[in-house]
Structure formats: C-alpha cells, structure tokens
Design a protein around this motif. Sequence first.
Motif, short mmCIF file in Angstrom:
data_model
loop_
_atom_site.label_atom_id
_atom_site.label_comp_id
_atom_site.label_asym_id
_atom_site.label_seq_id
_atom_site.Cartn_x
_atom_site.Cartn_y
_atom_site.Cartn_z
N SER A 133 27.19 53.11 38.14
CA SER A 133 26.65 51.90 38.61
C SER A 133 25.70 52.29 39.83
O SER A 133 25.11 51.39 40.51
CB SER A 133 27.99 51.31 39.43
OG SER A 133 28.50 52.25 40.43
N ARG A 134 25.46 53.58 40.14
CA ARG A 134 24.46 53.98 41.14
C ARG A 134 23.08 54.20 40.36
O ARG A 134 22.08 53.33 40.84
CB ARG A 134 24.81 55.14 41.84
CG ARG A 134 24.45 55.19 43.25
CD ARG A 134 24.93 56.30 43.91
NE ARG A 134 24.31 57.52 43.97
CZ ARG A 134 24.35 58.59 44.37
NH1 ARG A 134 25.70 59.24 44.48
NH2 ARG A 134 23.43 59.60 44.48
N CYS A 135 23.11 54.76 39.35
CA CYS A 135 21.76 55.32 38.50
C CYS A 135 21.62 54.49 37.47
O CYS A 135 20.50 54.75 36.64
CB CYS A 135 21.50 56.93 38.82
SG CYS A 135 22.65 57.49 37.48
N LYS A 136 22.72 53.99 37.01
CA LYS A 136 22.69 53.29 35.73
C LYS A 136 22.44 54.26 34.36
O LYS A 136 22.14 53.96 33.43
CB LYS A 136 21.49 52.03 35.49
CG LYS A 136 21.40 51.22 36.51
CD LYS A 136 22.68 50.28 36.46
CE LYS A 136 22.76 49.30 37.56
NZ LYS A 136 23.67 49.17 38.60
N GLY A 137 22.71 55.38 34.69
CA GLY A 137 22.76 56.55 33.60
C GLY A 137 24.00 56.50 32.87
O GLY A 137 25.22 55.96 33.19
N ASN A 138 24.02 57.15 31.56
CA ASN A 138 25.33 57.18 30.78
C ASN A 138 26.00 58.48 30.93
O ASN A 138 25.64 59.57 30.99
CB ASN A 138 24.92 57.11 29.33
CG ASN A 138 24.41 55.55 29.02
OD1 ASN A 138 24.76 54.57 29.49
ND2 ASN A 138 23.59 55.52 28.03
N ALA A 143 31.31 58.17 41.16
CA ALA A 143 32.04 59.50 41.90
C ALA A 143 31.22 60.75 41.65
O ALA A 143 31.18 61.56 42.33
CB ALA A 143 33.48 59.42 41.68
N THR A 144 30.87 60.76 40.10
CA THR A 144 30.65 62.03 39.73
C THR A 144 28.91 62.09 39.57
O THR A 144 28.46 62.96 38.72
CB THR A 144 31.20 62.69 38.45
OG1 THR A 144 30.70 61.57 37.69
CG2 THR A 144 32.49 62.49 38.85
N CYS A 145 28.17 61.20 40.12
CA CYS A 145 26.90 61.21 39.95
C CYS A 145 26.24 62.27 40.69
O CYS A 145 26.29 62.53 41.71
CB CYS A 145 26.16 59.67 40.45
SG CYS A 145 24.49 59.46 40.26
N LYS A 146 25.07 63.03 39.97
CA LYS A 146 24.43 63.92 40.77
C LYS A 146 22.89 63.71 40.86
O LYS A 146 22.09 64.70 41.15
CB LYS A 146 24.63 65.31 40.06
CG LYS A 146 25.98 65.80 39.87
CD LYS A 146 26.44 67.11 39.19
CE LYS A 146 27.53 67.52 39.16
NZ LYS A 146 28.07 68.18 37.90
N VAL A 147 22.54 62.49 40.34
CA VAL A 147 21.03 62.11 40.62
C VAL A 147 20.88 61.81 42.14
O VAL A 147 21.41 61.26 42.78
CB VAL A 147 20.88 60.86 40.15
CG1 VAL A 147 19.48 60.44 40.13
CG2 VAL A 147 21.36 61.09 38.32
N ALA A 148 19.49 62.46 42.68
CA ALA A 148 19.40 62.21 44.23
C ALA A 148 18.90 60.76 44.32
O ALA A 148 17.97 60.01 43.39
CB ALA A 148 18.29 63.34 44.50
N ILE A 149 18.91 60.22 45.35
CA ILE A 149 18.81 58.63 45.47
C ILE A 149 17.39 58.93 46.68
O ILE A 149 17.30 59.53 47.29
CB ILE A 149 19.75 57.89 46.21
CG1 ILE A 149 20.71 57.84 45.10
CG2 ILE A 149 19.18 56.64 46.73
CD1 ILE A 149 22.00 57.06 45.70
#
Length: 149
Positions: A133-138, A143-149
């Motif tokens: 829901s943060r980066c729209k990645g699959n 909670a486990t998103c590692k993409v920098a904002i």
Amino acid sequence: LLVNRINKGEFEVKEKNGSSFHVNLTTKACSCCAFQFLLIPCPHAIASAIKERISIESLVSDYYTLGALASAYAKDILPITNNTNGVTIEGEEASLHIFPPVTRRPPGRPRKSRILSTGEIRMKTPRKRHVCSRCKGNGHNKATCKVAI
C-alpha cells in the motif's frame, strides 16, 4: 488422459499413471464401474465423449431428469400408522414406542467446506498477489517494504 478409438462407440482411455480403462458409450459402460454404479459419466467416459464430440449430458441417466423427480412425488405420500394393512398389534409391541437415536453435536467448529462426493473434483484457486500500500509494488506488503520514500 489419452483416448484411443477402438470401434464405433468404444474407446481405450489411458491415464498418466499407466492404468487403462475400456469405455463403451453405446452401452454406457466403463471398466472402472463408476459409470454403471452412479449412472453419470466417469472421467474416462467424459474424455471419450469429448473425443467423439458427443454431448456429456446425453450420457446421464434418465433417473436424474426433472421428469423423473416430478413423477416420484406425483402421488401423495401418506404417513405410516400403527394399524398397518388392517392388522392389529397386541401385547408388548402395541405399547412399544420407537424414538430416534440420541445424537449430540460434535465438539469444535463446523467444517468450512463440504466433503466432496465421488466424482467431484476440487478446483484450485489462484493465490492472491500481495500489493504494497506504500509503493504499490507486488510481492510484499507495507510492513516488509524496503523501498526508500
């Protein structure tokens, strides 16, 4: 299933595990005997009917039609009385009352899905893809998103 035609209406069906079954569509018979017992086509008969381009519904027995169901309930169904065929029951049998068996609910939560009968196949449902829901990645969530904002 590998289907080979022997004669008109007769087929040899081979499964992946090497077992072989003889299907006769004219007599509605299969060597697995499920076709004869259930009076509905088994998987071998369905494969043969597809190869022969015959409607699968035409192989189902007439016992499963709406007309047969309607004729089964066409006449009145009367309850059984104590006095059957004019014969009176005397002695201990006359005072005997038969009750249904005592049953109790089994412990635990009821089953979520029903138990399949013979001939039914459970279809596998595809897994739901995770979308962050943060980066729209699959493949991951917030909670486990590692993409920098």
